[in-house]
Motif scaffolding. Sequence first.
Motif, PDB file in Angstrom:
ATOM      1  N   HIS A  48       0.782  -1.231   0.000  1.00  0.00           N
ATOM      2  CA  HIS A  48       0.000   0.000   0.000  1.00  0.00           C
ATOM      3  C   HIS A  48       0.813   1.280   0.000  1.00  0.00           C
ATOM      4  O   HIS A  48       0.236   2.357  -0.136  1.00  0.00           O
ATOM      5  CB  HIS A  48      -0.938   0.011   1.216  1.00  0.00           C
ATOM      6  CG  HIS A  48      -1.795  -1.214   1.303  1.00  0.00           C
ATOM      7  ND1 HIS A  48      -2.828  -1.465   0.430  1.00  0.00           N
ATOM      8  CD2 HIS A  48      -1.740  -2.273   2.144  1.00  0.00           C
ATOM      9  CE1 HIS A  48      -3.387  -2.627   0.734  1.00  0.00           C
ATOM     10  NE2 HIS A  48      -2.743  -3.146   1.770  1.00  0.00           N
ATOM     11  N   LEU A  49       2.128   1.207   0.169  1.00  0.00           N
ATOM     12  CA  LEU A  49       2.924   2.438   0.215  1.00  0.00           C
ATOM     13  C   LEU A  49       4.354   2.164  -0.178  1.00  0.00           C
ATOM     14  O   LEU A  49       4.796   1.017  -0.217  1.00  0.00           O
ATOM     15  CB  LEU A  49       2.863   3.075   1.612  1.00  0.00           C
ATOM     16  CG  LEU A  49       3.362   2.281   2.815  1.00  0.00           C
ATOM     17  CD1 LEU A  49       4.843   2.461   3.026  1.00  0.00           C
ATOM     18  CD2 LEU A  49       2.623   2.749   4.053  1.00  0.00           C
ATOM     19  N   SER A  50       5.059   3.236  -0.472  1.00  0.00           N
ATOM     20  CA  SER A  50       6.496   3.149  -0.721  1.00  0.00           C
ATOM     21  C   SER A  50       7.104   4.490  -0.368  1.00  0.00           C
ATOM     22  O   SER A  50       6.421   5.505  -0.319  1.00  0.00           O
ATOM     23  CB  SER A  50       6.795   2.785  -2.178  1.00  0.00           C
ATOM     24  OG  SER A  50       6.368   3.806  -3.035  1.00  0.00           O
ATOM     25  N   GLY A  51       8.381   4.475  -0.092  1.00  0.00           N
ATOM     26  CA  GLY A  51       9.045   5.717   0.258  1.00  0.00           C
ATOM     27  C   GLY A  51      10.472   5.469   0.658  1.00  0.00           C
ATOM     28  O   GLY A  51      11.033   4.402   0.419  1.00  0.00           O
ATOM     29  N   GLY A  52      11.026   6.476   1.292  1.00  0.00           N
ATOM     30  CA  GLY A  52      12.408   6.385   1.715  1.00  0.00           C
ATOM     31  C   GLY A  52      12.628   7.222   2.947  1.00  0.00           C
ATOM     32  O   GLY A  52      11.730   7.931   3.408  1.00  0.00           O
ATOM     33  N   GLY A  53      13.827   7.127   3.463  1.00  0.00           N
ATOM     34  CA  GLY A  53      14.170   7.882   4.654  1.00  0.00           C
ATOM     35  C   GLY A  53      15.587   7.598   5.071  1.00  0.00           C
ATOM     36  O   GLY A  53      16.411   7.157   4.269  1.00  0.00           O
ATOM     37  N   THR A  54      15.837   7.828   6.342  1.00  0.00           N
ATOM     38  CA  THR A  54      17.151   7.620   6.911  1.00  0.00           C
ATOM     39  C   THR A  54      17.053   6.641   8.065  1.00  0.00           C
ATOM     40  O   THR A  54      16.239   6.832   8.972  1.00  0.00           O
ATOM     41  CB  THR A  54      17.740   8.954   7.423  1.00  0.00           C
ATOM     42  OG1 THR A  54      17.766   9.887   6.346  1.00  0.00           O
ATOM     43  CG2 THR A  54      19.140   8.763   7.970  1.00  0.00           C
ATOM     44  N   LEU A  55      17.854   5.609   8.008  1.00  0.00           N
ATOM     45  CA  LEU A  55      17.926   4.649   9.094  1.00  0.00           C
ATOM     46  C   LEU A  55      18.869   5.254  10.129  1.00  0.00           C
ATOM     47  O   LEU A  55      20.003   5.593   9.801  1.00  0.00           O
ATOM     48  CB  LEU A  55      18.459   3.329   8.546  1.00  0.00           C
ATOM     49  CG  LEU A  55      18.220   2.131   9.421  1.00  0.00           C
ATOM     50  CD1 LEU A  55      17.685   0.989   8.574  1.00  0.00           C
ATOM     51  CD2 LEU A  55      19.490   1.746  10.086  1.00  0.00           C
ATOM     52  N   THR A  56      18.369   5.460  11.370  1.00  0.00           N
ATOM     53  CA  THR A  56      19.156   6.193  12.356  1.00  0.00           C
ATOM     54  C   THR A  56      19.743   5.322  13.456  1.00  0.00           C
ATOM     55  O   THR A  56      20.644   5.764  14.149  1.00  0.00           O
ATOM     56  CB  THR A  56      18.319   7.309  13.013  1.00  0.00           C
ATOM     57  OG1 THR A  56      17.161   6.734  13.616  1.00  0.00           O
ATOM     58  CG2 THR A  56      17.907   8.338  11.986  1.00  0.00           C
TER      59      THR A  56
ATOM     60  N   SER B  55      11.380   9.269   8.468  1.00  0.00           N
ATOM     61  CA  SER B  55      10.810   9.416   7.129  1.00  0.00           C
ATOM     62  C   SER B  55       9.575  10.306   7.180  1.00  0.00           C
ATOM     63  O   SER B  55       8.859  10.337   8.182  1.00  0.00           O
ATOM     64  CB  SER B  55      10.416   8.043   6.567  1.00  0.00           C
ATOM     65  OG  SER B  55       9.786   8.168   5.314  1.00  0.00           O
ATOM     66  N   ALA B  56       9.304  10.995   6.081  1.00  0.00           N
ATOM     67  CA  ALA B  56       8.083  11.794   5.962  1.00  0.00           C
ATOM     68  C   ALA B  56       6.873  10.917   5.641  1.00  0.00           C
ATOM     69  O   ALA B  56       5.736  11.366   5.734  1.00  0.00           O
ATOM     70  CB  ALA B  56       8.266  12.860   4.880  1.00  0.00           C
ATOM     71  N   VAL B  57       7.109   9.657   5.267  1.00  0.00           N
ATOM     72  CA  VAL B  57       6.024   8.736   4.935  1.00  0.00           C
ATOM     73  C   VAL B  57       5.396   8.224   6.223  1.00  0.00           C
ATOM     74  O   VAL B  57       6.097   7.808   7.147  1.00  0.00           O
ATOM     75  CB  VAL B  57       6.546   7.561   4.079  1.00  0.00           C
ATOM     76  CG1 VAL B  57       5.434   6.563   3.787  1.00  0.00           C
ATOM     77  CG2 VAL B  57       7.157   8.076   2.790  1.00  0.00           C
ATOM     78  N   ASP B  58       4.080   8.250   6.292  1.00  0.00           N
ATOM     79  CA  ASP B  58       3.347   7.786   7.468  1.00  0.00           C
ATOM     80  C   ASP B  58       3.091   6.286   7.357  1.00  0.00           C
ATOM     81  O   ASP B  58       2.181   5.858   6.655  1.00  0.00           O
ATOM     82  CB  ASP B  58       2.026   8.549   7.587  1.00  0.00           C
ATOM     83  CG  ASP B  58       1.253   8.187   8.836  1.00  0.00           C
ATOM     84  OD1 ASP B  58       1.872   7.754   9.822  1.00  0.00           O
ATOM     85  OD2 ASP B  58       0.015   8.327   8.818  1.00  0.00           O
ATOM     86  N   CYS B  59       3.914   5.507   8.030  1.00  0.00           N
ATOM     87  CA  CYS B  59       3.768   4.048   8.011  1.00  0.00           C
ATOM     88  C   CYS B  59       2.937   3.618   9.217  1.00  0.00           C
ATOM     89  O   CYS B  59       3.311   3.903  10.351  1.00  0.00           O
ATOM     90  CB  CYS B  59       5.127   3.369   8.074  1.00  0.00           C
ATOM     91  SG  CYS B  59       6.051   3.476   6.563  1.00  0.00           S
ATOM     92  N   PRO B  60       1.831   2.921   8.990  1.00  0.00           N
ATOM     93  CA  PRO B  60       1.014   2.483  10.120  1.00  0.00           C
ATOM     94  C   PRO B  60       1.674   1.354  10.907  1.00  0.00           C
ATOM     95  O   PRO B  60       2.439   0.558  10.361  1.00  0.00           O
ATOM     96  CB  PRO B  60      -0.282   2.003   9.466  1.00  0.00           C
ATOM     97  CG  PRO B  60       0.090   1.674   8.062  1.00  0.00           C
ATOM     98  CD  PRO B  60       1.247   2.554   7.696  1.00  0.00           C
ATOM     99  N   ILE B  61       1.377   1.291  12.191  1.00  0.00           N
ATOM    100  CA  ILE B  61       1.851   0.195  13.025  1.00  0.00           C
ATOM    101  C   ILE B  61       1.313  -1.112  12.454  1.00  0.00           C
ATOM    102  O   ILE B  61       0.184  -1.180  11.970  1.00  0.00           O
ATOM    103  CB  ILE B  61       1.414   0.406  14.487  1.00  0.00           C
ATOM    104  CG1 ILE B  61       2.165   1.602  15.065  1.00  0.00           C
ATOM    105  CG2 ILE B  61       1.661  -0.844  15.326  1.00  0.00           C
ATOM    106  CD1 ILE B  61       1.759   1.988  16.462  1.00  0.00           C
ATOM    107  N   ASP B  62       2.126  -2.126  12.463  1.00  0.00           N
ATOM    108  CA  ASP B  62       1.864  -3.468  11.932  1.00  0.00           C
ATOM    109  C   ASP B  62       1.974  -3.556  10.409  1.00  0.00           C
ATOM    110  O   ASP B  62       1.717  -4.620   9.840  1.00  0.00           O
ATOM    111  CB  ASP B  62       0.509  -4.037  12.382  1.00  0.00           C
ATOM    112  CG  ASP B  62       0.474  -4.334  13.868  1.00  0.00           C
ATOM    113  OD1 ASP B  62       1.542  -4.655  14.435  1.00  0.00           O
ATOM    114  OD2 ASP B  62      -0.602  -4.246  14.466  1.00  0.00           O
TER     115      ASP B  62
END
Length: 106
Positions: A21-29, A40-47
Amino acid sequence: MHPRIRPRVGVDYAVTFTSDHLSGGGTLTNLTIAGAEIRSAVDCPIDAHLCLRIQSSGARPPIVVTLAVVRWKRDDRFGVEFVRFEGQSKQQLEDMLNPHDSSALE
């Protein structure tokens, strides 16, 4: 929150992720053998079930986690638990996290 069994390693790696349902990117901290925190600016739901592609520093091949589950989220950060890796990615991650192991030396 549960006490951490494994120490976290602070990192600054690019990560891309996809799900049905989604894709995106970010920084692993931060990173452990069991999971990671991602900004990430992408809103990933829990689970949510994600496939991750982590680009570590240097010329190493990306670490591919074929199944990671979002366990928590707060503002622009979320935590994932690693469930399944592709190929030698788990061994590559273990080698990165255990630099004193002679097999990780080049």
